[in-house]
Scaffold this motif. Sequence first.
Motif, mmCIF file in Angstrom:
data_model
loop_
_atom_site.group_PDB
_atom_site.id
_atom_site.type_symbol
_atom_site.label_atom_id
_atom_site.label_comp_id
_atom_site.label_asym_id
_atom_site.label_seq_id
_atom_site.Cartn_x
_atom_site.Cartn_y
_atom_site.Cartn_z
ATOM 1 N N ARG A 61 -23.246 7.414 29.310
ATOM 2 C CA ARG A 61 -23.785 6.051 29.233
ATOM 3 C C ARG A 61 -23.663 5.508 27.805
ATOM 4 O O ARG A 61 -23.328 4.343 27.597
ATOM 5 N N ASP A 62 -23.916 6.375 26.827
ATOM 6 C CA ASP A 62 -23.752 5.970 25.426
ATOM 7 C C ASP A 62 -22.294 5.621 25.118
ATOM 8 O O ASP A 62 -22.010 4.671 24.386
ATOM 9 N N LEU A 63 -21.375 6.385 25.701
ATOM 10 C CA LEU A 63 -19.954 6.115 25.507
ATOM 11 C C LEU A 63 -19.583 4.756 26.082
ATOM 12 O O LEU A 63 -18.820 3.987 25.477
ATOM 13 N N LEU A 64 -20.138 4.431 27.247
ATOM 14 C CA LEU A 64 -19.894 3.124 27.859
ATOM 15 C C LEU A 64 -20.424 2.003 26.962
ATOM 16 O O LEU A 64 -19.772 0.959 26.794
ATOM 17 N N ARG A 65 -21.584 2.208 26.380
ATOM 18 C CA ARG A 65 -22.159 1.185 25.497
ATOM 19 C C ARG A 65 -21.313 1.007 24.240
ATOM 20 O O ARG A 65 -21.174 -0.113 23.724
#
Length: 295
Positions: A285-289
């Motif tokens: 999810r952090d990578l997506l952000r």
Amino acid sequence: MGRVDNVTATESGGSVVRRILLGSQLRRLREARGITREAAGYSIRASESKISRMELGRVSFKTRDIEDLLTLYGVSDERERSALLGLAREANVAGWWHSYSDVLPGWFPTYVGLEAAASVIRVFEVQFVHGLLQTEGYAQAVITRGMKDPEEQREEIDRRVALRLERQKKLVSEHAPRFHAVLDEAALHRPYGGREVMRDQLEHLVEMSEHPNVTLQVMPFSYGGHTAETGAFSLLTFPEPDLSDVVYTEQLTSALYIDKAEEVGLYTGVMDSLTSECPGPDESRDLLREMLQQY
């Protein structure tokens, strides 16, 4: 025979599941009596290949054929016959997706039915975001990209997008399946529909990843090679104990449904490896952000 009375398939995907269940029961009855497919086919004025397709759940059932086969297989108990004939009637009910059959390849309605009936859906994608996670704009861009003349095929594009959005309702329904997606980072960098569409798509992935029944992981470029070298696939598990897991893979002009235990086991192993090799859901999810900051 036991489980015929306890079919619990969902309303939307039940017809496909019931065809497979009935076909499986017919195969067991035939084999228990030592009757060949050829002999069974002769008894209903059909070919051996027709019996094979019936037993695999790939065709609809005529009540008369089922009655004749049950007689041939020595099924005389009225309760048992009634249960199997009822299953045949339910198996012939067309699913909601059949109204889209005019814009779909012949093999795909079966997959939609299986997907709708699954209690667990595990997928790996490389080329683009999986259909169950696509926004309307992204789906429109993906489908349009494959069209020779988008303006002439606008109605078909719109109907295919509508089907994709209808499929997605399953993920947020009362009886939603567990959905686990592993997306190769390449799928998130390949632009479809421009910056605004890609920004909306990444935001949607972040939102969907927070649903309790959804697990989303990203396989980053930094990992290098991984175990899913053969490409995208879907692995479906069903609540019915008589149904084995099914692996679905798609080619340009056809699709493959795999249900042999040893082969399904290989795909399950690959999916398990991908899950353990990828960053976890929070890190993904952090990578997506981080990717969102590019838009």
